[in-house]
Design a protein around this motif. Structure first.
Motif, PDB file in Angstrom:
ATOM      1  N   LEU A  48       0.585  -1.124  -0.023  1.00  0.00           N
ATOM      2  CA  LEU A  48       0.356   0.313  -0.109  1.00  0.00           C
ATOM      3  C   LEU A  48       0.554   1.205  -0.357  1.00  0.00           C
ATOM      4  CD1 LEU A  48      -2.987  -0.586   2.313  1.00  0.00           C
ATOM      5  CD2 LEU A  48      -3.270  -0.660  -0.560  1.00  0.00           C
ATOM      6  N   ARG A  49       2.005   1.200   0.793  1.00  0.00           N
ATOM      7  CA  ARG A  49       2.697   2.244   0.725  1.00  0.00           C
ATOM      8  C   ARG A  49       3.647   2.715  -0.816  1.00  0.00           C
ATOM      9  NH1 ARG A  49       5.797  -0.180   5.509  1.00  0.00           N
ATOM     10  NH2 ARG A  49       4.215   0.826   7.279  1.00  0.00           N
ATOM     11  N   ARG A  50       3.920   1.570  -1.668  1.00  0.00           N
ATOM     12  CA  ARG A  50       4.195   1.640  -2.754  1.00  0.00           C
ATOM     13  C   ARG A  50       3.100   2.638  -3.635  1.00  0.00           C
ATOM     14  NH1 ARG A  50       6.869  -4.438  -4.098  1.00  0.00           N
ATOM     15  NH2 ARG A  50       6.799  -2.847  -5.914  1.00  0.00           N
ATOM     16  N   ILE A  51       2.295   1.516  -3.388  1.00  0.00           N
ATOM     17  CA  ILE A  51       0.753   1.986  -3.802  1.00  0.00           C
ATOM     18  C   ILE A  51       0.608   3.431  -3.877  1.00  0.00           C
ATOM     19  CG2 ILE A  51      -1.216   1.456  -4.664  1.00  0.00           C
ATOM     20  CD1 ILE A  51      -1.484  -1.178  -4.139  1.00  0.00           C
ATOM     21  N   ALA A  52       0.502   3.878  -2.732  1.00  0.00           N
ATOM     22  CA  ALA A  52      -0.003   5.649  -2.554  1.00  0.00           C
ATOM     23  C   ALA A  52       1.204   6.649  -3.350  1.00  0.00           C
ATOM     24  CB  ALA A  52       0.086   5.491  -0.459  1.00  0.00           C
ATOM     25  N   SER A  53       2.598   5.950  -3.818  1.00  0.00           N
ATOM     26  CA  SER A  53       3.878   6.576  -4.244  1.00  0.00           C
ATOM     27  C   SER A  53       3.577   6.156  -5.687  1.00  0.00           C
ATOM     28  CB  SER A  53       5.299   6.381  -3.645  1.00  0.00           C
ATOM     29  OG  SER A  53       5.361   5.170  -4.160  1.00  0.00           O
ATOM     30  N   GLY A  54       2.470   5.774  -5.873  1.00  0.00           N
ATOM     31  CA  GLY A  54       2.377   5.769  -7.558  1.00  0.00           C
ATOM     32  C   GLY A  54       2.996   4.145  -8.555  1.00  0.00           C
ATOM     33  N   ASP A  55       3.211   3.108  -7.329  1.00  0.00           N
ATOM     34  CA  ASP A  55       3.983   2.456  -8.123  1.00  0.00           C
ATOM     35  C   ASP A  55       2.798   1.363  -8.367  1.00  0.00           C
ATOM     36  OD1 ASP A  55       5.270  -0.427  -8.302  1.00  0.00           O
ATOM     37  OD2 ASP A  55       6.399   0.738  -7.021  1.00  0.00           O
ATOM     38  N   THR A  56       2.855   1.011  -9.926  1.00  0.00           N
ATOM     39  CA  THR A  56       2.073   0.681 -10.712  1.00  0.00           C
ATOM     40  C   THR A  56       2.201  -0.742 -10.294  1.00  0.00           C
ATOM     41  OG1 THR A  56       3.335   0.664 -12.803  1.00  0.00           O
ATOM     42  CG2 THR A  56       1.528   2.242 -12.369  1.00  0.00           C
ATOM     43  N   ASP A  57       3.318  -1.431 -10.593  1.00  0.00           N
ATOM     44  CA  ASP A  57       3.597  -2.870 -10.130  1.00  0.00           C
ATOM     45  C   ASP A  57       3.181  -3.646  -8.553  1.00  0.00           C
ATOM     46  OD1 ASP A  57       5.110  -2.695 -12.778  1.00  0.00           O
ATOM     47  OD2 ASP A  57       7.274  -2.377 -11.895  1.00  0.00           O
ATOM     48  N   ALA A  58       3.498  -2.544  -7.496  1.00  0.00           N
ATOM     49  CA  ALA A  58       3.429  -2.872  -6.372  1.00  0.00           C
ATOM     50  C   ALA A  58       1.546  -3.082  -6.674  1.00  0.00           C
ATOM     51  CB  ALA A  58       3.411  -1.833  -5.832  1.00  0.00           C
ATOM     52  N   LEU A  59       0.367  -2.332  -7.953  1.00  0.00           N
ATOM     53  CA  LEU A  59      -1.055  -2.319  -8.209  1.00  0.00           C
ATOM     54  C   LEU A  59      -1.057  -3.595  -8.374  1.00  0.00           C
ATOM     55  CD1 LEU A  59      -3.500  -1.376  -6.823  1.00  0.00           C
ATOM     56  CD2 LEU A  59      -3.173   0.026  -9.306  1.00  0.00           C
ATOM     57  N   ALA A  60      -0.376  -3.729  -9.467  1.00  0.00           N
ATOM     58  CA  ALA A  60      -0.380  -4.867 -10.461  1.00  0.00           C
ATOM     59  C   ALA A  60      -0.131  -6.569  -9.776  1.00  0.00           C
ATOM     60  CB  ALA A  60       0.410  -4.818 -11.046  1.00  0.00           C
ATOM     61  N   HIS A  61       0.657  -6.543  -8.418  1.00  0.00           N
ATOM     62  CA  HIS A  61       1.076  -7.477  -7.459  1.00  0.00           C
ATOM     63  C   HIS A  61       0.284  -7.064  -6.480  1.00  0.00           C
ATOM     64  CE1 HIS A  61       3.114 -10.632  -5.059  1.00  0.00           C
ATOM     65  NE2 HIS A  61       2.942  -9.009  -4.179  1.00  0.00           N
ATOM     66  N   PHE A  62      -0.748  -6.593  -6.324  1.00  0.00           N
ATOM     67  CA  PHE A  62      -1.768  -6.453  -4.826  1.00  0.00           C
ATOM     68  C   PHE A  62      -2.754  -6.937  -5.652  1.00  0.00           C
ATOM     69  CE2 PHE A  62      -4.618  -4.103  -2.720  1.00  0.00           C
ATOM     70  CZ  PHE A  62      -4.171  -4.514  -1.244  1.00  0.00           C
TER      71      PHE A  62
END
Length: 135
Positions: free
Chosen positions: A10-24
């Motif tokens: 979530l911290r990575r997603i909040a910073s705009g990391d699309t790869d983190a969103l894809a993994h999530f």
């Protein structure tokens, strides 16, 4: 994933990391679909809700507060509320409760549509009051 991995994602997603969103998304999309499908009972609606939920996660990841509960609880509650809103919206629409014209508006055998007796009486009272006022 466990709670600490979820928080990191979530911290990575909040910073705009699309790869983190894809993994999530890869990790939680089946769960979210299941929650949505249980409420709405239609595959295409459940799929739309999944998309809405992950869009919400993308936009609101920075607002998540770990004090209020686990990440999995947060995301499933978003899905549940979104699904309930969709279900209510669909069932409140007139087209969701339509009746066929033949079932609804059949005419009497003599061709006259049936009129509520109360309407006839109220119309007669209106005419009588108007006549009395004119006298």
């Amino acid at each position: 994933m466990n709670q600490s991995e979820d928080l990191a994602q979530l911290r990575r997603i909040a910073s705009g990391d699309t790869d983190a969103l894809a993994h999530f998304y890869d990790h939680y999309n089946r769960l979210i679909f299941s929650v949505a499908y249980q409420v709405v009972g239609e595959v295409h609606l459940a799929e739309e809700i999944v998309q809405d939920v992950f869009l919400q996660v993308w936009k609101k990841a920075g607002t998540y507060d770990p004090i209020q509960g686990k990440v999995i609880t947060w995301i499933t509650s978003i899905a549940r509320h979104r699904a309930i809103d969709n279900y209510r919206r669909l069932n409140a629409r007139p087209e969701g409760h339509s009746v066929a014209w033949d079932d609804c508006c059949s005419e009497n055998s003599d061709g006259d549509a049936e009129v509520e007796p109360g309407l006839v009486g109220s119309e007669q009272r209106r005419i009588m009051r108007k006549a009395l006022v004119n006298l």
